[in-house]
Design an enzyme around this catalytic site. Structure first.
Site, PDB file in Angstrom:
ATOM      1  N   ASN A  69       0.850  -1.187   0.000  1.00 35.54           N
ATOM      2  CA  ASN A  69       0.000   0.000   0.000  1.00 35.54           C
ATOM      3  C   ASN A  69       0.891   1.244   0.000  1.00 35.54           C
ATOM      4  O   ASN A  69       1.288   1.742   1.048  1.00 35.54           O
ATOM      5  CB  ASN A  69      -0.922  -0.014   1.226  1.00 35.54           C
ATOM      6  CG  ASN A  69      -1.952   1.089   1.198  1.00 35.54           C
ATOM      7  OD1 ASN A  69      -1.924   1.954   0.336  1.00 35.54           O
ATOM      8  ND2 ASN A  69      -2.867   1.065   2.149  1.00 35.54           N
ATOM      9  N   ASN A  99      -5.718   6.526  -1.276  1.00 30.45           N
ATOM     10  CA  ASN A  99      -6.621   6.032  -2.318  1.00 30.45           C
ATOM     11  C   ASN A  99      -7.265   4.687  -1.963  1.00 30.45           C
ATOM     12  O   ASN A  99      -7.862   4.028  -2.826  1.00 30.45           O
ATOM     13  CB  ASN A  99      -5.902   5.933  -3.676  1.00 30.45           C
ATOM     14  CG  ASN A  99      -4.790   4.883  -3.693  1.00 30.45           C
ATOM     15  OD1 ASN A  99      -4.706   4.023  -2.826  1.00 30.45           O
ATOM     16  ND2 ASN A  99      -3.925   4.957  -4.698  1.00 30.45           N
ATOM     17  N   ASP A 100      -7.162   4.274  -0.701  1.00 30.50           N
ATOM     18  CA  ASP A 100      -7.683   2.957  -0.312  1.00 30.50           C
ATOM     19  C   ASP A 100      -9.182   2.836  -0.567  1.00 30.50           C
ATOM     20  O   ASP A 100      -9.686   1.754  -0.860  1.00 30.50           O
ATOM     21  CB  ASP A 100      -7.393   2.687   1.167  1.00 30.50           C
ATOM     22  CG  ASP A 100      -5.912   2.454   1.428  1.00 30.50           C
ATOM     23  OD1 ASP A 100      -5.141   2.424   0.442  1.00 30.50           O
ATOM     24  OD2 ASP A 100      -5.527   2.313   2.593  1.00 30.50           O
ATOM     25  N   GLY A 140      -5.939  -2.430   0.032  1.00 30.17           N
ATOM     26  CA  GLY A 140      -5.241  -1.182  -0.212  1.00 30.17           C
ATOM     27  C   GLY A 140      -3.959  -1.275  -1.007  1.00 30.17           C
ATOM     28  O   GLY A 140      -3.305  -0.253  -1.245  1.00 30.17           O
ATOM     29  N   ASP A 157      -1.574  -1.115  -4.089  1.00 26.90           N
ATOM     30  CA  ASP A 157      -1.775  -0.212  -5.217  1.00 26.90           C
ATOM     31  C   ASP A 157      -0.524  -0.102  -6.080  1.00 26.90           C
ATOM     32  O   ASP A 157       0.512  -0.721  -5.810  1.00 26.90           O
ATOM     33  CB  ASP A 157      -2.230   1.165  -4.727  1.00 26.90           C
ATOM     34  CG  ASP A 157      -1.305   1.781  -3.687  1.00 26.90           C
ATOM     35  OD1 ASP A 157      -0.109   1.432  -3.658  1.00 26.90           O
ATOM     36  OD2 ASP A 157      -1.784   2.611  -2.875  1.00 26.90           O
ATOM     37  N   ASP A 168      -6.319 -13.944 -19.457  1.00 23.42           N
ATOM     38  CA  ASP A 168      -7.106 -14.758 -18.533  1.00 23.42           C
ATOM     39  C   ASP A 168      -8.066 -15.668 -19.308  1.00 23.42           C
ATOM     40  O   ASP A 168      -8.621 -15.274 -20.332  1.00 23.42           O
ATOM     41  CB  ASP A 168      -7.886 -13.808 -17.614  1.00 23.42           C
ATOM     42  CG  ASP A 168      -8.664 -14.533 -16.541  1.00 23.42           C
ATOM     43  OD1 ASP A 168      -8.038 -15.185 -15.702  1.00 23.42           O
ATOM     44  OD2 ASP A 168      -9.906 -14.417 -16.547  1.00 23.42           O
ATOM     45  N   GLU A 219      -3.883 -18.301 -20.508  1.00 21.95           N
ATOM     46  CA  GLU A 219      -4.221 -19.274 -19.472  1.00 21.95           C
ATOM     47  C   GLU A 219      -5.070 -20.382 -20.101  1.00 21.95           C
ATOM     48  O   GLU A 219      -6.231 -20.175 -20.422  1.00 21.95           O
ATOM     49  CB  GLU A 219      -4.996 -18.613 -18.333  1.00 21.95           C
ATOM     50  CG  GLU A 219      -5.345 -19.585 -17.214  1.00 21.95           C
ATOM     51  CD  GLU A 219      -6.326 -19.014 -16.207  1.00 21.95           C
ATOM     52  OE1 GLU A 219      -6.258 -19.415 -15.028  1.00 21.95           O
ATOM     53  OE2 GLU A 219      -7.172 -18.178 -16.600  1.00 21.95           O
TER      54      GLU A 219
END
Length: 610
Positions: free
Chosen positions: A130, A135-136, A155, A157, A322, A351
């Site tokens: 974090n 900006n959490d 949190g 980032d 993905d 994947e």
């Protein structure tokens, strides 16, 4: 005056205004000169569209939803400039929209991507560090930070990644793969961000688009690369376009929701029923992730341009895609080819979570297996899930048998001939969806050493999952959050800061020092990047193989037995040849290759031959 304002309000309602333009800007000199711009606004389709600066409009596509217009222009030979789109009703301009065509970076099309000389570090973006507590939580998105909640936002980032790039550099990392960073506005469990709600915007809890560009720049300054985790198969139910679909067939509907059967074998099984194939490919991954319809040309073009936009804008070095094999089979091949046509050296790993080499090799570009069905995915790289499967059991099999022990690893490589490009597959012992290696093996350091040595020296591109290098464990049986724990030291107030040598416990430092030494060495030895491999059938659960070029040779001896073993060097003479000694890259100890030597139980040697 009141009458004028009333008429202006009526005009705005009838003719519409623009709420979104995507892509938000574009670049001059692209390989494919056709650009399809989506304009979105209330009843915008009631307007006619024209454009300035002698730009040619190739096509205007309006869907059943009057809030969308898709305008295709030809940018061939067009310089970087600002153009203006005019939207008119009854031959009168209702409103205009500026649009920027920007200058590309020099040699952008020929950018170098990641390859077998790299070591990729996979970060669970919300759980690594974090760097900016401010900006959490953000008022523009629903879920707020709650570190006490295992499946909540914690949190982590972009700034946390930037802050710890030197730690990664010391570890021997050359490429960073963060899990998706685009906005995911689910009401709960949004931290994994695979259910995105805006694919042109970084989630504000991770930072800004500009901070993402800074991450890329900071990596490049350290000769490191940035890989974007891209999702083509689905969006989140909170995506703004899902809430106002451009067309009914933008997503797969049955009508509404139907879950995938997850049977990827139906995509090439000659005996599969049509309904089973459809339910695999078109069914939704989970109810909160509507399945995108890549057979719809508008959808496919939107996804293609979004991917290219991010490559140009953030100066990306590669993609990981993905759930690759759940996409529309024809559509995803077109998407992949469009990107590699634009960037010939750009690497994309998909994947394809399967447990058979032939089934995985089917999805790699130019597969002879897929060619039987006249199919080519154009996908440069796949993930080696069968090797991962072996990693998860083999080091608890001290007593070898016909199909247990190191023979599992040996057998994995016997099928390398199935892959069209065996050097370009991703190898890993764990990732963000699997059980933690150190959980399976109860933080047994010797077993960790064997696994990492194997990962670092076999063919392919090694990927390390964050925290393995300090012994992080976690039981997937307790839920995904257990394998996605916060990295110690990534949050203010953490008592244990494993990012610093001074803050690591003795156990963490033992794991880190070994891992850093191993992968820092790997960067220097081209024999384990692109060299040939010769291996020998394991005896007494001892596996021996060589990686070599005409100039260099590396001998790896892995004793997975619970007993000390004698290594009879004459058996390996075809690879030892005229080399006299081998120096272990970890201990620095030299071994005489002209005589037998002993190797401790559950241990490994990586010998550079001299």
């Amino acid at each position: 005056m009141k009458k004028f304002l009333f008429l202006l309000l009526i005009s705005s309602t009838i003719f519409g205004q623009i709420d979104k333009v995507e892509p938000p800007f574009w670049y001059a000199g692209m390989h494919n000169p056709e650009l399809q711009i989506m304009f979105y606004g209330k009843n915008i389709a009631q307007n006619e569209v024209s454009v300035s600066n002698k730009i040619v409009i190739k096509n205007i596509h309006k869907t059943e939803n009057p809030n969308y217009i898709f305008v295709t222009i030809d940018t061939k030979n067009a310089p970087a400039q600002e153009i203006i789109f005019s939207f008119s009703k009854n031959k009168k301009v209702a409103f205009t929209q500026k649009y920027a065509i920007k200058q590309r970076r020099e040699n952008s099309a020929l950018r170098k991507s990641y390859d077998a000389s790299d070591m990729i570090y996979l970060v669970m973006s919300d759980r690594f560090a974090n760097g900016n507590p401010n900006n959490d939580s953000d008022k523009s998105v629903t879920e707020k930070e709650d570190r006490k909640k295992p499946g909540g936002r914690h949190g982590g980032d972009i700034q946390g990644m930037v802050k710890n790039l030197d730690y990664l550099k010391e570890l021997g990392v050359t490429a960073l793969w963060p899990t998706p960073l685009c906005e995911d506005n689910d009401k709960a469990y949004s931290y994994h961000t695979y259910g995105q709600s805006d694919v042109y915007k970084i989630d504000p809890r991770f930072g800004t688009n500009e901070e993402y560009v800074k991450l890329s720049s900071e990596l490049h300054q350290r000769d490191m690369k940035l890989i974007m985790d891209y999702v083509t198969n689905h969006w989140g139910a909170e995506h703004w376009m899902i809430k106002d679909l451009p067309s009914y067939d933008w997503i797969h509907q049955f009508p509404g929701y139907s879950q995938s059967n997850y049977r990827m074998t139906t995509q090439y099984d000659p005996n599969a029923s049509a309904i089973d194939s459809k339910n695999c490919m078109d069914g939704w991954f989970v109810p909160s992730m509507p399945d995108l319809n890549q057979s719809n040309p508008l959808v496919l073009n939107y996804l293609t341009q979004n991917a290219i936009w991010w490559i140009e804008y953030a100066n990306l070095d590669g993609f990981r895609v993905d759930t690759y094999s759940y996409n529309d089979k024809v559509g995803i091949a077109k998407w992949t080819k469009s990107i590699t046509d634009e960037y010939p050296n750009f690497n994309i790993v998909g994947e394809v979570w399967m447990h058979d080499q032939a089934q995985m090799a089917y999805w790699q570009k130019d597969s002879k297996i897929a060619a039987i069905q006249s199919y080519n995915s154009y996908l440069p790289s796949v993930m080696d899930f069968t090797l991962h499967d072996a990693f998860g059991t083999v080091f608890n099999e001290n007593e070898a048998s016909w199909d247990k022990g190191m023979i599992k690893v040996y057998d994995n490589f016997t099928n390398d001939f199935l892959y069209p490009n065996i050097d370009n597959i991703m190898t890993f012992v764990e990732n963000h969806d699997t059980n933690r290696f150190n959980e399976i093996y109860k933080n047994d350091f010797k077993k960790y050493q064997m696994a990492m040595a194997l990962l670092a020296t076999v063919r392919g591109i090694p990927q390390l999952y964050y925290g393995s290098e300090i012994g992080m464990a976690g039981d997937k049986g307790k839920g995904d959050a257990a394998i996605r724990l916060d990295f110690p030291g990534g949050w203010e107030g953490d008592t244990n800061n494993a990012f610093l040598k001074s803050g690591r416990t003795a156990e963490q430092e033992k794991f880190f020092a070994f891992t850093a030494k191993l992968f820092s060495w790997r960067k220097t030895n081209e024999a384990v990047h692109f060299g040939k491999m010769t291996h020998y059938i394991p005896e007494n659960n001892v596996y021996v193989y060589f990686r070599y070029t005409p100039e260099k040779s590396v001998m790896v001896v892995l004793n997975n037995s619970s007993k000390n073993q004698t290594i009879k060097t004459n058996r390996f003479q075809e690879n030892i040849q005229n080399y006299k000694t081998g120096k272990d890259v970890i201990s620095g100890k030299s071994y005489n290759l002209e005589s037998d030597f002993s190797l401790e139980s559950n241990s490994v040697l990586i010998l550079e031959l001299n």
